[in-house]
Every structure is written in structure tokens, then in C-alpha cells.
Design an enzyme around this catalytic site. Structure first.
Site, PDB file in Angstrom:
ATOM      1  CG  ASP A   1      -1.113   4.078   2.542  1.00 52.79           C
ATOM      2  OD1 ASP A   1      -1.325   5.299   2.374  1.00 52.79           O
ATOM      3  OD2 ASP A   1      -1.883   3.189   2.118  1.00 52.79           O
TER       4      ASP A   1
ATOM      5  CD  GLU B   1      -4.157   0.296   3.052  1.00 50.28           C
ATOM      6  OE1 GLU B   1      -5.261  -0.246   3.059  1.00 50.28           O
ATOM      7  OE2 GLU B   1      -3.547   0.588   2.013  1.00 50.28           O
ATOM      8  CG  ASN B   2      -0.295  -0.854   3.234  1.00 48.09           C
ATOM      9  OD1 ASN B   2      -0.504   0.331   2.987  1.00 48.09           O
ATOM     10  ND2 ASN B   2      -0.906  -1.836   2.599  1.00 48.09           N
TER      11      ASN B   2
ATOM     12  CG  HIS C   1      -4.358  -3.882   2.387  1.00 53.75           C
ATOM     13  ND1 HIS C   1      -4.539  -5.027   1.644  1.00 53.75           N
ATOM     14  CD2 HIS C   1      -3.682  -3.024   1.588  1.00 53.75           C
ATOM     15  CE1 HIS C   1      -3.984  -4.865   0.450  1.00 53.75           C
ATOM     16  NE2 HIS C   1      -3.470  -3.657   0.386  1.00 53.75           N
TER      17      HIS C   1
ATOM     18  CG  HIS D   1      -7.184   4.210   1.648  1.00 49.95           C
ATOM     19  ND1 HIS D   1      -5.918   4.363   2.143  1.00 49.95           N
ATOM     20  CD2 HIS D   1      -7.231   2.949   1.159  1.00 49.95           C
ATOM     21  CE1 HIS D   1      -5.240   3.237   1.966  1.00 49.95           C
ATOM     22  NE2 HIS D   1      -6.005   2.371   1.363  1.00 49.95           N
TER      23      HIS D   1
ATOM     24  CG  HIS E   1      -5.212   2.909  -2.121  1.00 46.13           C
ATOM     25  ND1 HIS E   1      -5.210   1.634  -1.588  1.00 46.13           N
ATOM     26  CD2 HIS E   1      -5.426   2.746  -3.457  1.00 46.13           C
ATOM     27  CE1 HIS E   1      -5.429   0.747  -2.561  1.00 46.13           C
ATOM     28  NE2 HIS E   1      -5.553   1.392  -3.693  1.00 46.13           N
TER      29      HIS E   1
ATOM     30  CG  HIS F   1       1.532   2.968  -1.006  1.00 48.18           C
ATOM     31  ND1 HIS F   1       2.105   1.814  -0.548  1.00 48.18           N
ATOM     32  CD2 HIS F   1       0.302   3.009  -0.423  1.00 48.18           C
ATOM     33  CE1 HIS F   1       1.274   1.175   0.263  1.00 48.18           C
ATOM     34  NE2 HIS F   1       0.161   1.885   0.349  1.00 48.18           N
TER      35      HIS F   1
HETATM   36 FE   LIG Z   1      -1.702   1.311   1.340  1.00 44.76          FE
HETATM   37 FE   LIG Z   2      -4.985   0.795   0.388  1.00 48.48          FE
END
Ligand SMILES: [Fe+2]
Ligand SMILES: [Fe+2]
Length: 267
Positions: free
Chosen positions: A8, A39-40, A68, A151, A176, A178
Site C-alpha cells: 500500500d 489504494e492509499n 479505498h 487485500h 491492507h 500495512h
Molecule cells: Fe491500505
Molecule cells: Fe485497504
């Protein structure tokens, strides 16, 4: 052939460390293809078309997303037209974007990637196992290497996918959560696995967000803006070595590059 997968990418600190560190790492490790979960990437939730272009220019070949995915809705037209970014494959059929992406690696190998969301402690989504089966049927004959971005919140969801897909894909790499885990392994007959490769973002944080904000809200229950943190940016990922003919993984190695490491590589 070698694939680098990045976890991520979180906010501007994540995008910056990719720009700084990725070209040198790709050269040093003779990487044939780079895949990243982004996604972030824009302010911690979603991705804008501009940041998507920056990541592609920095050397990321294929982009996967997560829960996200649509937080920056301006990415939706890009997701419908561009063939290098995909949404989770177990979203509803009407969700915009592709279920998988394909690219030719530098050594000529055709590589596919797709992402799946877990179902534990996450919003309700379609069955990830059946979605994976469906994507693999669609991919038949199109790619010798298939990389799955799993994820999910729960470790068990990720291990279950490993045992559902082992021998059918080259790697299942977790995102996901992290936080990198130390359980990288190759499961017979040749599927690489890790529960989480770790985020690409600021590690002096709560999963990428400012510590003071998250802690304040957790202690007092008063909501606040969980801004992206800035300290200790690192690029977290894994390098998977794959036999390009059989698609079987031979090894998996964790990678974590901070600013000092990045500077040392570019010297
Ligand atoms: Fe994430
Ligand atoms: Fe996520």
C-alpha cells in the site's frame, strides 16, 4: 524472472519514496516487472489520475487497489480506459474497472495481476475464492505468471487463499494491514506467499496516519482528520523469483528501503 511487488502506497511520503528509491532498486535487483497496491496513494485514501501517472512514470507497471479504490472518484474513467490498473475482483459486477491486469515483463514473460478483498472485519463483498477461480478461467493461456494481491484484514483469510490457489498462481502477496510480516515462504509446487509485504509510506505513524490524531480520537472519542503522517518514509515490498515457463515461484524475499538506503543505492 523477478517481480517486485510494493505494499500500500500511502500519501505523498509514499509516492516520494517510490520516485526516489524504485529506479535504483529495479536496476540493482534486475527487476523485470513492478506491481504496486496504490489504494492509499492520494491523501491516504484512493488515487487521483495525476498520482496514478506519477507512479507509472516512476516505474510501476501494474497497479492493484483495495477497499479505498473509489475514494477519489476522478480515477473511475481512468480505471475504465487504462489497462494497467484494476479494482478488487470480488466487487459486484457493476463496479467500474477491470478484474485483472496484464503486462509484458522486461524479459518478455506475460504477467497477470489481480486483487481480492478478504471478508473478515471488512465490508461485505462477493466470495473471494469463487472470484479468484473466475479470474483464472478468464486468464487461461494469457499469462504464464499470475500474481494475486490479497487485500485482507485477517491473516487467516490470506492463508486460506494461499491454500485455495497454491499451484495455480505464482504468488499471493498480502496488503491492507500495512505492517510487514516475517512469514514469507514458497509453498509446493511453487506459490510464493507473505501475509503482508508492508506499506510504502511513513512508518512514524499509525498505519500511515498521524499518531497524535489517531491516538487523540481513540482516547477521547472526539473525531479528527486522520491526516497522512510524514516521518520515516519507507518502500515496503517483496521480490519474487519465478520460472517464466512454468510460472512457479522459486524464492521470495522481503524488501524495505528507507531514505538512507535509497541514497546509498543511488550513489
Ligand atoms: Fe491500505
Ligand atoms: Fe485497504
Amino acid at each position: 524472472m523477478r517481480i517486485l511487488f510494493l505494499g500500500d502506497i500511502v500519501g505523498q511520503p509514499g509516492v516520494s519514496i517510490v520516485k526516489q528509491a524504485l529506479p535504483a532498486l529495479v536496476a540493482r535487483e534486475t527487476i523485470d516487472l513492478v506491481i504496486a497496491n496504490a489504494e492509499n496513494a492520494s491523501a491516504g485514501a484512493g488515487i487521483t489520475p495525476s498520482v496514478y501517472r506519477q507512479l507509472r512514470q516512476a516505474g510501476i507497471d501494474l497497479v492493484t487497489m483495495g477497499d479505498h479504490v473509489y475514494k477519489k472518484q476522478e480515477i473511475i474513467p481512468v480505471m475504465q480506459e487504462d489497462d494497467r490498473i484494476c479494482r478488487p475482483a470480488n466487487f459486484p459486477e457493476d463496479a467500474p474497472g477491470r478484474e485483472f491486469v496484464l503486462a509484458t515483463a522486461r524479459d518478455g514473460t506475460r504477467v497477470a495481476a489481480f486483487c481480492l478483498l478478504g471478508r473478515t472485519f471488512m465490508r461485505a463483498v462477493d466470495c473471494p475464492f469463487r472470484a479468484a477461480d473466475r479470474v483464472l478461467r478468464s486468464l487461461a493461456g494469457q499469462a504464464s505468471c499470475v500474481i494475486v494481491d490479497m487485500h485482507a484484514e485477517a491473516t487467516a483469510d490470506k492463508y486460506l487463499m494461499l491454500h485455495h490457489l497454491k499451484g495455480r498462481v505464482s504468488a499471493i502477496l498480502g496488503t491492507h494491514t500495512h505492517v510487514p510480516t516475517a512469514d514469507e515462504q514458497v509453498v509446493a509446487p511453487g506459490t510464493a506467499y507473505i501475509t503482508d509485504v508492508g506499506m510504502t509510506g511513513p512508518y512514524d505513524s499509525i498505519l500511515g496516519r498521524r499518531i497524535d490524531r489517531v491516538l487523540g480520537t481513540s482516547v477521547t472519542f472526539v473525531p479528527s482528520l486522520f491526516e497522512v503522517a510524514t516521518g520515516d518514509p519507507r518502500m515496503g515490498g517483496a521480490i519474487v523469483e519465478i520460472d517464466p515457463v512454468s510460472g512457479r515461484a522459486q524464492s521470495i524475499r522481503r524488501v524495505m528501503v528507507n531514505e538512507t538506503g535509497s541514497a546509498a543505492m543511488t550513489k
